[in-house]
Motif scaffolding. Structure first.
Motif, PDB file in Angstrom:
ATOM      1  N   ARG A   1       0.827  -1.210   0.000  1.00  0.00           N
ATOM      2  CA  ARG A   1       0.000   0.000   0.000  1.00  0.00           C
ATOM      3  C   ARG A   1       0.862   1.261   0.000  1.00  0.00           C
ATOM      4  O   ARG A   1       0.528   2.253  -0.649  1.00  0.00           O
ATOM      5  N   ALA A   2       1.974   1.243   0.726  1.00  0.00           N
ATOM      6  CA  ALA A   2       2.852   2.422   0.784  1.00  0.00           C
ATOM      7  C   ALA A   2       3.436   2.733  -0.592  1.00  0.00           C
ATOM      8  O   ALA A   2       3.556   3.902  -0.968  1.00  0.00           O
ATOM      9  N   ALA A   3       3.779   1.704  -1.362  1.00  0.00           N
ATOM     10  CA  ALA A   3       4.300   1.917  -2.720  1.00  0.00           C
ATOM     11  C   ALA A   3       3.215   2.551  -3.593  1.00  0.00           C
ATOM     12  O   ALA A   3       3.499   3.459  -4.386  1.00  0.00           O
ATOM     13  N   TYR A   4       1.986   2.083  -3.449  1.00  0.00           N
ATOM     14  CA  TYR A   4       0.864   2.679  -4.192  1.00  0.00           C
ATOM     15  C   TYR A   4       0.719   4.157  -3.838  1.00  0.00           C
ATOM     16  O   TYR A   4       0.559   5.010  -4.718  1.00  0.00           O
ATOM     17  N   GLU A   5       0.784   4.473  -2.551  1.00  0.00           N
ATOM     18  CA  GLU A   5       0.627   5.861  -2.123  1.00  0.00           C
ATOM     19  C   GLU A   5       1.769   6.738  -2.625  1.00  0.00           C
ATOM     20  O   GLU A   5       1.547   7.893  -2.998  1.00  0.00           O
ATOM     21  N   ARG A   6       3.004   6.204  -2.656  1.00  0.00           N
ATOM     22  CA  ARG A   6       4.125   6.965  -3.225  1.00  0.00           C
ATOM     23  C   ARG A   6       3.914   7.197  -4.717  1.00  0.00           C
ATOM     24  O   ARG A   6       4.198   8.283  -5.231  1.00  0.00           O
ATOM     25  N   ALA A   7       3.432   6.187  -5.433  1.00  0.00           N
ATOM     26  CA  ALA A   7       3.166   6.338  -6.868  1.00  0.00           C
ATOM     27  C   ALA A   7       2.054   7.354  -7.096  1.00  0.00           C
ATOM     28  O   ALA A   7       2.126   8.169  -8.018  1.00  0.00           O
ATOM     29  N   LEU A   8       1.036   7.326  -6.265  1.00  0.00           N
ATOM     30  CA  LEU A   8      -0.076   8.271  -6.370  1.00  0.00           C
ATOM     31  C   LEU A   8       0.418   9.700  -6.144  1.00  0.00           C
ATOM     32  O   LEU A   8      -0.019  10.628  -6.823  1.00  0.00           O
ATOM     33  N   ALA A   9       1.363   9.874  -5.225  1.00  0.00           N
ATOM     34  CA  ALA A   9       1.920  11.195  -4.927  1.00  0.00           C
ATOM     35  C   ALA A   9       2.941  11.642  -5.974  1.00  0.00           C
ATOM     36  O   ALA A   9       3.346  12.807  -6.002  1.00  0.00           O
ATOM     37  N   GLY A  10       3.372  10.718  -6.838  1.00  0.00           N
ATOM     38  CA  GLY A  10       4.337  11.059  -7.875  1.00  0.00           C
ATOM     39  C   GLY A  10       5.783  10.950  -7.440  1.00  0.00           C
ATOM     40  O   GLY A  10       6.679  11.365  -8.171  1.00  0.00           O
ATOM     41  N   THR A  11       6.048  10.402  -6.261  1.00  0.00           N
ATOM     42  CA  THR A  11       7.426  10.273  -5.784  1.00  0.00           C
ATOM     43  C   THR A  11       8.034   8.919  -6.127  1.00  0.00           C
ATOM     44  O   THR A  11       9.207   8.689  -5.870  1.00  0.00           O
ATOM     45  N   SER A  12       7.235   8.031  -6.707  1.00  0.00           N
ATOM     46  CA  SER A  12       7.704   6.684  -7.055  1.00  0.00           C
ATOM     47  C   SER A  12       6.898   6.196  -8.252  1.00  0.00           C
ATOM     48  O   SER A  12       5.896   6.803  -8.626  1.00  0.00           O
ATOM     49  N   ARG A  13       7.334   5.105  -8.866  1.00  0.00           N
ATOM     50  CA  ARG A  13       6.602   4.480  -9.965  1.00  0.00           C
ATOM     51  C   ARG A  13       6.426   3.004  -9.654  1.00  0.00           C
ATOM     52  O   ARG A  13       7.247   2.407  -8.969  1.00  0.00           O
ATOM     53  N   LEU A  14       5.351   2.419 -10.164  1.00  0.00           N
ATOM     54  CA  LEU A  14       5.099   0.988  -9.989  1.00  0.00           C
ATOM     55  C   LEU A  14       5.398   0.258 -11.286  1.00  0.00           C
ATOM     56  O   LEU A  14       5.042   0.721 -12.365  1.00  0.00           O
ATOM     57  N   PHE A  15       6.051  -0.889 -11.150  1.00  0.00           N
ATOM     58  CA  PHE A  15       6.383  -1.730 -12.297  1.00  0.00           C
ATOM     59  C   PHE A  15       5.932  -3.155 -12.018  1.00  0.00           C
ATOM     60  O   PHE A  15       5.821  -3.575 -10.870  1.00  0.00           O
ATOM     61  N   ALA A  16       5.707  -3.894 -13.089  1.00  0.00           N
ATOM     62  CA  ALA A  16       5.418  -5.321 -12.997  1.00  0.00           C
ATOM     63  C   ALA A  16       6.374  -6.038 -13.935  1.00  0.00           C
ATOM     64  O   ALA A  16       6.714  -5.525 -15.001  1.00  0.00           O
ATOM     65  N   VAL A  17       6.816  -7.222 -13.540  1.00  0.00           N
ATOM     66  CA  VAL A  17       7.720  -8.021 -14.368  1.00  0.00           C
ATOM     67  C   VAL A  17       7.013  -9.312 -14.748  1.00  0.00           C
ATOM     68  O   VAL A  17       6.449  -9.995 -13.894  1.00  0.00           O
ATOM     69  N   TRP A  18       7.027  -9.620 -16.033  1.00  0.00           N
ATOM     70  CA  TRP A  18       6.501 -10.882 -16.535  1.00  0.00           C
ATOM     71  C   TRP A  18       7.707 -11.729 -16.905  1.00  0.00           C
ATOM     72  O   TRP A  18       8.370 -11.482 -17.899  1.00  0.00           O
ATOM     73  N   PRO A  19       8.044 -12.726 -16.075  1.00  0.00           N
ATOM     74  CA  PRO A  19       9.252 -13.515 -16.340  1.00  0.00           C
ATOM     75  C   PRO A  19       9.079 -14.450 -17.541  1.00  0.00           C
ATOM     76  O   PRO A  19       7.998 -14.969 -17.794  1.00  0.00           O
ATOM     77  N   GLY A  20      10.158 -14.611 -18.263  1.00  0.00           N
ATOM     78  CA  GLY A  20      10.181 -15.512 -19.399  1.00  0.00           C
ATOM     79  C   GLY A  20      11.311 -16.518 -19.259  1.00  0.00           C
ATOM     80  O   GLY A  20      12.077 -16.489 -18.295  1.00  0.00           O
ATOM     81  N   ASP A  21      11.436 -17.413 -20.219  1.00  0.00           N
ATOM     82  CA  ASP A  21      12.491 -18.428 -20.179  1.00  0.00           C
ATOM     83  C   ASP A  21      13.878 -17.813 -20.351  1.00  0.00           C
ATOM     84  O   ASP A  21      14.809 -18.155 -19.635  1.00  0.00           O
ATOM     85  N   ARG A  22      14.010 -16.923 -21.317  1.00  0.00           N
ATOM     86  CA  ARG A  22      15.323 -16.343 -21.602  1.00  0.00           C
ATOM     87  C   ARG A  22      15.426 -14.867 -21.245  1.00  0.00           C
ATOM     88  O   ARG A  22      16.506 -14.328 -21.092  1.00  0.00           O
ATOM     89  N   SER A  23      14.295 -14.207 -21.167  1.00  0.00           N
ATOM     90  CA  SER A  23      14.284 -12.791 -20.798  1.00  0.00           C
ATOM     91  C   SER A  23      12.957 -12.493 -20.105  1.00  0.00           C
ATOM     92  O   SER A  23      12.025 -13.276 -20.164  1.00  0.00           O
ATOM     93  N   SER A  24      12.887 -11.355 -19.463  1.00  0.00           N
ATOM     94  CA  SER A  24      11.665 -10.928 -18.787  1.00  0.00           C
ATOM     95  C   SER A  24      11.188  -9.621 -19.408  1.00  0.00           C
ATOM     96  O   SER A  24      11.958  -8.890 -20.026  1.00  0.00           O
ATOM     97  N   HIS A  25       9.926  -9.330 -19.229  1.00  0.00           N
ATOM     98  CA  HIS A  25       9.344  -8.099 -19.740  1.00  0.00           C
ATOM     99  C   HIS A  25       8.952  -7.219 -18.558  1.00  0.00           C
ATOM    100  O   HIS A  25       8.343  -7.690 -17.605  1.00  0.00           O
ATOM    101  N   LEU A  26       9.315  -5.952 -18.652  1.00  0.00           N
ATOM    102  CA  LEU A  26       9.032  -4.983 -17.597  1.00  0.00           C
ATOM    103  C   LEU A  26       7.912  -4.063 -18.067  1.00  0.00           C
ATOM    104  O   LEU A  26       7.964  -3.516 -19.162  1.00  0.00           O
ATOM    105  N   PHE A  27       6.889  -3.903 -17.236  1.00  0.00           N
ATOM    106  CA  PHE A  27       5.752  -3.060 -17.565  1.00  0.00           C
ATOM    107  C   PHE A  27       5.600  -1.972 -16.512  1.00  0.00           C
ATOM    108  O   PHE A  27       5.772  -2.225 -15.324  1.00  0.00           O
TER     109      PHE A  27
END
Length: 69
Positions: free
Chosen positions: A7-33
């Motif tokens: 929740r704290a990460a969400y609140e920092r992202a909402l305030a603009g002091t941080s960003r949220l990312f998600a990683v989709w892991p793959g066999d040879r590489s991962s994708h960052l969103f």
């Protein structure tokens, strides 16, 4: 850096002091969103109530016990 639905990460992202990312892991590489729809993120993780979406298990259990998440 944290992982999970902090929740704290969400609140920092909402305030603009941080960003949220998600990683989709793959066999040879991962994708960052970049998570740019913070409203949907909050609803999906039970940070904000959404009538159309059931609460995540942990939040539902806490709500049933009368606890705030």
């Amino acid at each position: 850096m944290t992982h999970g639905n902090d929740r704290a990460a969400y609140e920092r992202a909402l305030a603009g002091t941080s960003r949220l990312f998600a990683v989709w892991p793959g066999d040879r590489s991962s994708h960052l969103f970049v998570i740019d729809d913070l409203d949907e993120y909050a609803k999906a993780h039970g940070i904000r109530h959404d009538e159309e979406r059931p609460l995540p298990r942990a939040a539902a259990g806490a709500a049933a016990a009368g606890l705030r998440t």
